[in-house]
Design a protein around this motif. Structure first.
Motif, mmCIF file in Angstrom:
data_model
loop_
_atom_site.group_PDB
_atom_site.id
_atom_site.type_symbol
_atom_site.label_atom_id
_atom_site.label_comp_id
_atom_site.label_asym_id
_atom_site.label_seq_id
_atom_site.Cartn_x
_atom_site.Cartn_y
_atom_site.Cartn_z
ATOM 1 N N PHE A 24 0.956 -1.292 -0.109
ATOM 2 C CA PHE A 24 -0.114 -0.125 0.025
ATOM 3 C C PHE A 24 0.899 1.023 -0.147
ATOM 4 N N HIS A 25 1.751 1.311 0.736
ATOM 5 C CA HIS A 25 2.773 2.446 0.935
ATOM 6 C C HIS A 25 3.699 2.822 -0.365
ATOM 7 N N ALA A 26 3.941 1.603 -1.106
ATOM 8 C CA ALA A 26 4.789 1.781 -2.331
ATOM 9 C C ALA A 26 3.663 2.402 -3.240
ATOM 10 N N ILE A 27 2.444 1.919 -3.461
ATOM 11 C CA ILE A 27 1.521 2.163 -4.380
ATOM 12 C C ILE A 27 1.432 3.732 -4.013
ATOM 13 N N ARG A 28 1.002 4.240 -2.903
ATOM 14 C CA ARG A 28 0.762 5.535 -2.328
ATOM 15 C C ARG A 28 1.843 6.452 -2.722
ATOM 16 N N LYS A 29 3.203 6.107 -2.624
ATOM 17 C CA LYS A 29 4.326 6.887 -3.016
ATOM 18 C C LYS A 29 4.331 6.819 -4.397
ATOM 19 N N ALA A 30 4.212 5.958 -5.197
ATOM 20 C CA ALA A 30 4.344 5.885 -6.728
ATOM 21 C C ALA A 30 3.258 6.773 -7.109
ATOM 22 N N PHE A 31 1.893 6.880 -6.645
ATOM 23 C CA PHE A 31 0.997 7.837 -7.072
ATOM 24 C C PHE A 31 1.532 9.352 -6.773
ATOM 25 N N THR A 32 1.853 9.467 -5.653
ATOM 26 C CA THR A 32 2.429 10.748 -5.179
ATOM 27 C C THR A 32 3.412 11.281 -6.237
ATOM 28 N N ALA A 33 4.428 10.416 -6.494
ATOM 29 C CA ALA A 33 5.695 10.769 -7.638
ATOM 30 C C ALA A 33 4.712 11.171 -8.927
ATOM 31 N N ALA A 34 4.087 10.143 -9.571
ATOM 32 C CA ALA A 34 3.479 10.232 -10.473
ATOM 33 C C ALA A 34 2.427 11.525 -10.766
ATOM 34 N N CYS A 35 1.795 11.919 -9.617
ATOM 35 C CA CYS A 35 1.022 13.262 -9.701
ATOM 36 C C CYS A 35 1.722 14.543 -9.417
ATOM 37 N N ARG A 36 3.057 14.295 -8.985
ATOM 38 C CA ARG A 36 3.852 15.424 -8.874
ATOM 39 C C ARG A 36 3.453 15.966 -7.288
ATOM 40 N N GLY A 37 2.898 15.082 -6.362
ATOM 41 C CA GLY A 37 2.632 15.667 -5.283
ATOM 42 C C GLY A 37 3.860 15.772 -4.087
ATOM 43 N N ASP A 38 3.144 16.290 -2.774
ATOM 44 C CA ASP A 38 4.271 16.580 -1.970
ATOM 45 C C ASP A 38 4.792 15.236 -1.409
ATOM 46 N N LEU A 39 6.131 14.910 -1.547
ATOM 47 C CA LEU A 39 6.730 13.747 -0.973
ATOM 48 C C LEU A 39 6.459 13.706 0.726
ATOM 49 N N ALA A 74 -1.454 -1.742 -10.748
ATOM 50 C CA ALA A 74 -1.452 -1.968 -12.267
ATOM 51 C C ALA A 74 -1.675 -0.595 -12.938
ATOM 52 N N ALA A 75 -2.118 0.417 -12.217
ATOM 53 C CA ALA A 75 -2.259 1.838 -12.915
ATOM 54 C C ALA A 75 -1.045 2.780 -12.704
ATOM 55 N N VAL A 76 0.118 2.421 -11.993
ATOM 56 C CA VAL A 76 1.202 3.188 -11.771
ATOM 57 C C VAL A 76 2.408 2.454 -11.705
ATOM 58 N N ASP A 77 3.548 3.243 -11.880
ATOM 59 C CA ASP A 77 4.802 2.608 -12.149
ATOM 60 C C ASP A 77 5.196 2.375 -10.554
ATOM 61 N N LEU A 78 5.411 1.212 -10.024
ATOM 62 C CA LEU A 78 5.810 0.991 -8.667
ATOM 63 C C LEU A 78 7.264 1.455 -8.589
ATOM 64 N N SER A 79 8.116 1.599 -9.572
ATOM 65 C CA SER A 79 9.553 2.092 -9.329
ATOM 66 C C SER A 79 9.449 3.279 -8.905
ATOM 67 N N LEU A 80 8.626 4.188 -9.183
ATOM 68 C CA LEU A 80 8.535 5.655 -8.717
ATOM 69 C C LEU A 80 8.188 5.835 -7.244
ATOM 70 N N THR A 81 8.897 5.242 -6.332
ATOM 71 C CA THR A 81 8.745 5.248 -5.007
ATOM 72 C C THR A 81 10.039 5.992 -4.137
ATOM 73 N N PRO A 82 9.619 7.325 -4.604
ATOM 74 C CA PRO A 82 10.850 8.345 -4.016
ATOM 75 C C PRO A 82 10.812 8.137 -2.375
ATOM 76 N N ARG A 83 11.688 8.673 -1.560
ATOM 77 C CA ARG A 83 11.841 8.694 -0.335
ATOM 78 C C ARG A 83 11.457 10.391 -0.006
ATOM 79 N N ARG A 84 10.854 10.363 1.386
ATOM 80 C CA ARG A 84 10.667 11.890 1.681
ATOM 81 C C ARG A 84 11.824 12.497 2.083
ATOM 82 N N LYS A 85 11.859 13.940 1.749
ATOM 83 C CA LYS A 85 13.036 14.876 1.887
ATOM 84 C C LYS A 85 12.988 14.954 3.572
ATOM 85 N N ARG A 86 14.080 14.990 4.222
ATOM 86 C CA ARG A 86 14.152 15.163 5.354
ATOM 87 C C ARG A 86 14.545 16.804 5.814
ATOM 88 N N ALA A 87 14.009 17.174 6.711
ATOM 89 C CA ALA A 87 13.883 18.724 6.992
ATOM 90 C C ALA A 87 15.259 19.047 7.421
#
Length: 87
Positions: A24-39, A74-87
């Motif tokens: 689930f977290h890998a899918i969520r992160k991949a959608f975030t990256a694909a939608c250019r969301g806030d990591l 199946a709807a997203v590239d699961l290799s797009l699982t970036p890490r959050r940026k540290r503050a």
């Protein structure tokens, strides 16, 4: 303004250390990256899509019963699982 994209799931995902939670977290992160969301967005707070003060839409092709994790994966590239940026 901010926008929230929400996908209705057919079944809830446990927040324990199970494999489905990691998937689930890998899918969520991949959608975030694909939608250019806030990591750095944690997902803990979201505007209620049912509140009348917000404009909410549901595409006609979206299943009313929700999506499975497999359908979302199946709807997203699961290799797009970036890490959050540290503050």
């Amino acid at each position: 303004d901010s926008v929230h994209l929400i996908w209705l799931l057919q079944r809830p995902v446990s927040r324990t250390g199970e494999a489905s939670t990691r998937w689930f977290h890998a899918i969520r992160k991949a959608f975030t990256a694909a939608c250019r969301g806030d990591l750095n967005y944690t997902g803990w707070r979201v505007k209620s899509p049912a509140a009348q003060c917000w404009t909410s839409t549901m595409p006609a092709e979206a299943p009313r019963s929700g999506y499975t994790l497999g359908e979302l994966a199946a709807a997203v590239d699961l290799s797009l699982t970036p890490r959050r940026k540290r503050a």
